[in-house]
Design a protein around this motif. Structure first.
Motif, PDB file in Angstrom:
ATOM      1  N   PRO A   5     -22.054  12.093 -25.853  1.00 38.06           N
ATOM      2  CA  PRO A   5     -21.661  12.391 -24.469  1.00 38.06           C
ATOM      3  C   PRO A   5     -22.493  11.632 -23.426  1.00 38.06           C
ATOM      4  CG  PRO A   5     -22.031  14.437 -25.701  1.00 38.06           C
ATOM      5  CD  PRO A   5     -22.395  13.299 -26.596  1.00 38.06           C
ATOM      6  N   ASP A   6     -23.782  11.408 -23.691  1.00 35.01           N
ATOM      7  CA  ASP A   6     -24.602  10.659 -22.736  1.00 35.01           C
ATOM      8  C   ASP A   6     -24.152   9.203 -22.650  1.00 35.01           C
ATOM      9  OD1 ASP A   6     -26.113  12.835 -21.974  1.00 35.01           O
ATOM     10  OD2 ASP A   6     -27.904  12.237 -23.081  1.00 35.01           O
ATOM     11  N   ILE A   7     -23.776   8.617 -23.786  1.00 33.37           N
ATOM     12  CA  ILE A   7     -23.284   7.238 -23.777  1.00 33.37           C
ATOM     13  C   ILE A   7     -21.977   7.163 -22.987  1.00 33.37           C
ATOM     14  CG2 ILE A   7     -22.367   5.356 -25.192  1.00 33.37           C
ATOM     15  CD1 ILE A   7     -24.392   6.196 -27.371  1.00 33.37           C
ATOM     16  N   ALA A   8     -21.075   8.088 -23.252  1.00 34.55           N
ATOM     17  CA  ALA A   8     -19.797   8.107 -22.533  1.00 34.55           C
ATOM     18  C   ALA A   8     -20.024   8.272 -21.025  1.00 34.55           C
ATOM     19  CB  ALA A   8     -18.912   9.229 -23.072  1.00 34.55           C
ATOM     20  N   GLU A   9     -20.948   9.135 -20.649  1.00 38.33           N
ATOM     21  CA  GLU A   9     -21.242   9.365 -19.232  1.00 38.33           C
ATOM     22  C   GLU A   9     -21.816   8.112 -18.574  1.00 38.33           C
ATOM     23  OE1 GLU A   9     -24.142  12.107 -16.387  1.00 38.33           O
ATOM     24  OE2 GLU A   9     -23.896  12.675 -18.482  1.00 38.33           O
ATOM     25  N   ALA A  10     -22.734   7.433 -19.264  1.00 43.22           N
ATOM     26  CA  ALA A  10     -23.344   6.217 -18.709  1.00 43.22           C
ATOM     27  C   ALA A  10     -22.304   5.111 -18.542  1.00 43.22           C
ATOM     28  CB  ALA A  10     -24.500   5.755 -19.591  1.00 43.22           C
ATOM     29  N   ILE A  11     -21.456   4.909 -19.540  1.00 41.44           N
ATOM     30  CA  ILE A  11     -20.423   3.877 -19.439  1.00 41.44           C
ATOM     31  C   ILE A  11     -19.451   4.203 -18.318  1.00 41.44           C
ATOM     32  CG2 ILE A  11     -18.428   2.877 -20.627  1.00 41.44           C
ATOM     33  CD1 ILE A  11     -20.130   2.949 -23.210  1.00 41.44           C
ATOM     34  N   ALA A  72     -15.854  -6.697 -20.220  1.00 40.14           N
ATOM     35  CA  ALA A  72     -15.539  -6.849 -21.638  1.00 40.14           C
ATOM     36  C   ALA A  72     -16.763  -6.456 -22.447  1.00 40.14           C
ATOM     37  CB  ALA A  72     -15.150  -8.295 -21.944  1.00 40.14           C
ATOM     38  N   GLU A  73     -16.519  -6.040 -23.675  1.00 38.40           N
ATOM     39  CA  GLU A  73     -17.583  -5.718 -24.620  1.00 38.40           C
ATOM     40  C   GLU A  73     -18.588  -4.710 -24.066  1.00 38.40           C
ATOM     41  OE1 GLU A  73     -19.190  -9.105 -26.768  1.00 38.40           O
ATOM     42  OE2 GLU A  73     -17.421 -10.281 -26.207  1.00 38.40           O
ATOM     43  N   VAL A  74     -18.075  -3.655 -23.460  1.00 36.57           N
ATOM     44  CA  VAL A  74     -18.930  -2.599 -22.912  1.00 36.57           C
ATOM     45  C   VAL A  74     -19.416  -1.719 -24.067  1.00 36.57           C
ATOM     46  CG1 VAL A  74     -19.087  -0.685 -21.285  1.00 36.57           C
ATOM     47  CG2 VAL A  74     -17.569  -2.613 -20.780  1.00 36.57           C
ATOM     48  N   THR A  75     -20.734  -1.646 -24.227  1.00 36.24           N
ATOM     49  CA  THR A  75     -21.305  -0.807 -25.281  1.00 36.24           C
ATOM     50  C   THR A  75     -22.486  -0.022 -24.726  1.00 36.24           C
ATOM     51  OG1 THR A  75     -22.810  -2.520 -26.063  1.00 36.24           O
ATOM     52  CG2 THR A  75     -20.670  -2.416 -27.128  1.00 36.24           C
ATOM     53  N   GLY A  76     -22.789   1.067 -25.376  1.00 37.79           N
ATOM     54  CA  GLY A  76     -23.934   1.881 -24.992  1.00 37.79           C
ATOM     55  C   GLY A  76     -24.728   2.297 -26.218  1.00 37.79           C
ATOM     56  N   THR A  77     -26.021   2.440 -26.021  1.00 41.31           N
ATOM     57  CA  THR A  77     -26.918   2.876 -27.084  1.00 41.31           C
ATOM     58  C   THR A  77     -27.818   3.978 -26.541  1.00 41.31           C
ATOM     59  OG1 THR A  77     -26.948   0.646 -28.029  1.00 41.31           O
ATOM     60  CG2 THR A  77     -28.726   2.132 -28.691  1.00 41.31           C
ATOM     61  N   LEU A  78     -27.882   5.078 -27.241  1.00 39.92           N
ATOM     62  CA  LEU A  78     -28.776   6.168 -26.865  1.00 39.92           C
ATOM     63  C   LEU A  78     -30.186   5.793 -27.323  1.00 39.92           C
ATOM     64  CD1 LEU A  78     -28.823   9.050 -25.637  1.00 39.92           C
ATOM     65  CD2 LEU A  78     -28.654   9.901 -27.983  1.00 39.92           C
ATOM     66  N   HIS A  85     -28.863   2.801 -22.798  1.00 37.47           N
ATOM     67  CA  HIS A  85     -28.806   1.374 -22.478  1.00 37.47           C
ATOM     68  C   HIS A  85     -27.345   0.936 -22.576  1.00 37.47           C
ATOM     69  CE1 HIS A  85     -29.801  -3.015 -23.695  1.00 37.47           C
ATOM     70  NE2 HIS A  85     -29.774  -2.896 -22.381  1.00 37.47           N
ATOM     71  N   VAL A  86     -26.802   0.394 -21.480  1.00 46.75           N
ATOM     72  CA  VAL A  86     -25.421  -0.089 -21.434  1.00 46.75           C
ATOM     73  C   VAL A  86     -25.455  -1.598 -21.278  1.00 46.75           C
ATOM     74  CG1 VAL A  86     -23.244  -0.047 -20.135  1.00 46.75           C
ATOM     75  CG2 VAL A  86     -24.572   2.054 -20.394  1.00 46.75           C
ATOM     76  N   THR A  87     -24.640  -2.296 -22.070  1.00 44.80           N
ATOM     77  CA  THR A  87     -24.507  -3.745 -21.930  1.00 44.80           C
ATOM     78  C   THR A  87     -23.026  -4.098 -21.858  1.00 44.80           C
ATOM     79  OG1 THR A  87     -24.522  -4.119 -24.321  1.00 44.80           O
ATOM     80  CG2 THR A  87     -26.639  -4.261 -23.189  1.00 44.80           C
ATOM     81  N   TYR A  88     -22.734  -5.184 -21.148  1.00 41.37           N
ATOM     82  CA  TYR A  88     -21.356  -5.667 -21.055  1.00 41.37           C
ATOM     83  C   TYR A  88     -21.340  -7.042 -20.407  1.00 41.37           C
ATOM     84  CZ  TYR A  88     -21.639  -3.958 -16.190  1.00 41.37           C
ATOM     85  OH  TYR A  88     -22.007  -3.724 -14.892  1.00 41.37           O
ATOM     86  N   ASP A  89     -20.199  -7.699 -20.519  1.00 43.55           N
ATOM     87  CA  ASP A  89     -19.950  -8.949 -19.815  1.00 43.55           C
ATOM     88  C   ASP A  89     -19.052  -8.637 -18.639  1.00 43.55           C
ATOM     89  OD1 ASP A  89     -21.381 -10.280 -21.757  1.00 43.55           O
ATOM     90  OD2 ASP A  89     -19.627 -11.158 -22.726  1.00 43.55           O
ATOM     91  N   SER A  90     -19.240  -9.363 -17.546  1.00 43.32           N
ATOM     92  CA  SER A  90     -18.348  -9.193 -16.406  1.00 43.32           C
ATOM     93  C   SER A  90     -17.957 -10.557 -15.864  1.00 43.32           C
ATOM     94  CB  SER A  90     -19.005  -8.354 -15.302  1.00 43.32           C
ATOM     95  OG  SER A  90     -20.026  -9.085 -14.662  1.00 43.32           O
ATOM     96  N   VAL A  91     -16.771 -10.593 -15.276  1.00 42.77           N
ATOM     97  CA  VAL A  91     -16.283 -11.786 -14.595  1.00 42.77           C
ATOM     98  C   VAL A  91     -15.834 -11.337 -13.212  1.00 42.77           C
ATOM     99  CG1 VAL A  91     -14.571 -13.647 -14.572  1.00 42.77           C
ATOM    100  CG2 VAL A  91     -15.527 -12.859 -16.749  1.00 42.77           C
ATOM    101  N   LEU A  92     -16.315 -12.052 -12.217  1.00 45.65           N
ATOM    102  CA  LEU A  92     -15.915 -11.786 -10.838  1.00 45.65           C
ATOM    103  C   LEU A  92     -15.627 -13.123 -10.178  1.00 45.65           C
ATOM    104  CD1 LEU A  92     -15.560  -9.789  -8.440  1.00 45.65           C
ATOM    105  CD2 LEU A  92     -17.927 -10.298  -7.851  1.00 45.65           C
ATOM    106  N   ASP A  93     -14.386 -13.303  -9.786  1.00 51.52           N
ATOM    107  CA  ASP A  93     -13.985 -14.526  -9.094  1.00 51.52           C
ATOM    108  C   ASP A  93     -14.388 -15.779  -9.890  1.00 51.52           C
ATOM    109  OD1 ASP A  93     -12.613 -15.677  -6.981  1.00 51.52           O
ATOM    110  OD2 ASP A  93     -14.400 -15.838  -5.711  1.00 51.52           O
TER     111      ASP A  93
END
Length: 130
Positions: A5-11, A72-78, A85-93
């Motif tokens: 639940p903490d990972i889901a909340e953080a994401i 993309a590739e949004v992941t979380g680690t308790l 810890h949440v990591t992901y890739d983002s694209v903006l413009d």
């Protein structure tokens, strides 16, 4: 497999902070940011809680009709109880970044207190790199 639940909340919080409606709302962003929040942006600039709340409505990705963050590739680690810890890739413009965030329950808070974004870092990905 059930997600912690903490990972889901953080994401969910991380994705909410990319929503233009939250980015333009000081109150909406403030409920997600830890009072000790710090960011090292993809530009290399260091941001504090107050600086981020003041500037967020004017940043790219805040306009409802402007470019939006794609993730993309949004992941979380308790890492520990109440620390994700949440990591992901983002694209903006057309600009791609790798992003890393720490979400925590404030020290001394009860186990049902919401997680808040404590630290965020964006690292630009050079064009042509994956």
């Amino acid at each position: 497999m059930t997600q912690d639940p903490d990972i889901a909340e953080a994401i969910a919080g991380e994705l909410r902070l990319l929503d233009p409606a939250v980015r333009v709302s000081r109150a909406g962003a403030a409920e997600l940011l830890d009072p000790d929040f710090v960011e090292v942006g993809s530009s290399g600039r260091r941001w504090t809680y107050e600086e981020m709340l003041a500037e967020l409505p004017e940043m790219d990705g805040a306009a409802e009709d402007g470019p939006r963050h794609e993730t993309a590739e949004v992941t979380g680690t308790l890492l520990a109880p109440g620390l994700v810890h949440v990591t992901y890739d983002s694209v903006l413009d057309g600009r791609r970044s790798r992003r890393s965030s720490l979400w925590r329950r404030p020290p001394g808070a009860t186990a049902d207190a919401p997680l808040r974004l404590y630290y965020h870092q964006g690292t630009p990905v050079p064009e042509g790199r994956v």
